[in-house]
Design a protein around this motif. Structure first.
Motif, PDB file in Angstrom:
ATOM      1  N   GLU A 208      44.386  43.232  33.754  1.00 28.20           N
ATOM      2  CA  GLU A 208      43.853  44.420  34.434  1.00 28.20           C
ATOM      3  C   GLU A 208      43.768  45.609  33.482  1.00 28.20           C
ATOM      4  O   GLU A 208      42.807  46.378  33.505  1.00 28.20           O
TER       5      GLU A 208
ATOM      6  N   ASP B 277      37.369  44.676  39.420  1.00 28.07           N
ATOM      7  CA  ASP B 277      36.698  43.975  40.518  1.00 28.07           C
ATOM      8  C   ASP B 277      35.480  43.186  40.051  1.00 28.07           C
ATOM      9  O   ASP B 277      34.828  42.496  40.827  1.00 28.07           O
ATOM     10  N   THR B 278      35.140  43.302  38.751  1.00 24.59           N
ATOM     11  CA  THR B 278      34.010  42.521  38.218  1.00 24.59           C
ATOM     12  C   THR B 278      34.513  41.288  37.460  1.00 24.59           C
ATOM     13  O   THR B 278      33.753  40.611  36.798  1.00 24.59           O
TER      14      THR B 278
END
Length: 202
Positions: free
Chosen positions: A76, A84-85
């Motif tokens: 992350e 979120d991609t």
């Protein structure tokens, strides 16, 4: 088919060595790289390999849950606001031949697809990749309070790869990801710490 050629490469002033593909160049000869990183780029393509020495994240001890959470945290941080991609395809425990047997090591294969508005903002398609494959390997050195991240980034740029050769749902990786998997497994089998006090310095 020609196999990739590798060369034993000193990293972090020789504190670590690993085999890297012969056609990758040391970015620090071209521009400033942070002291806790070593960055290599493919002279003939767009892929890069980054070694990074970080502070260990998460609670002490090691378990699939603790280490899996650490791996997710690092992934992350790597992708920042674009998490979120990102899609993770698999995550496995990994074996490093030249590290102490008890060293927890994990790797993940993920892909990141640019948001459509990012692509629209960069119509000069020469740099707008369809997606980037990421092989992220995490080496956990608890005694040294260190996590080592080895990231292989593989941008897939329209026209530069065979779209029909890739279907990760079906396990079809295509040549670029196939090469990156080979780079990763060669690093796993040759990565060696020559100077353990390196982790006190960074």
């Amino acid at each position: 088919m020609a196999k990739n050629k590798f060369i034993s490469t000193p990293l972090f002033g020789g504190g670590i060595v690993a085999d890297l593909p012969e056609n990758f160049a040391d970015v620090s000869k071209l521009r400033q790289v942070p002291d806790n990183q070593e960055v290599y780029i493919d002279k003939d393509g767009f892929s890069s390999i980054i070694f990074e020495i970080c502070e260990r994240v998460g609670p002490s001890g090691s378990s699939p849950e603790i280490d899996g959470t650490a791996l997710s945290t690092h992934l992350e941080e790597l992708v920042g606001d674009d998490k979120d991609t990102v899609r993770v395809w698999n995550s496995t425990e990994t074996e490093f031949s030249e590290l102490p047997k008890s060293t927890p090591t994990y790797s993940v294969l993920a892909t990141q697809t640019p948001r459509s508005e990012t692509k629209a903002a960069a119509p000069s398609a020469n740099n707008a990749s369809d997606f980037t494959a990421i092989i992220l390997t995490l080496v956990r050195l608890e005694k040294e309070s260190t996590d080592i991240l080895i990231t292989i980034n593989v941008p897939h740029i329209k026209g530069e790869y065979d779209e029909d050769a890739i279907d990760l749902e079906l396990g079809k990786q295509g040549k670029l990801i196939g090469d990156a998997v080979e780079y990763a497994s060669r690093i796993w089998s040759t990565f060696q710490v020559k100077n353990w006090s390196l982790f006190n310095e960074v």
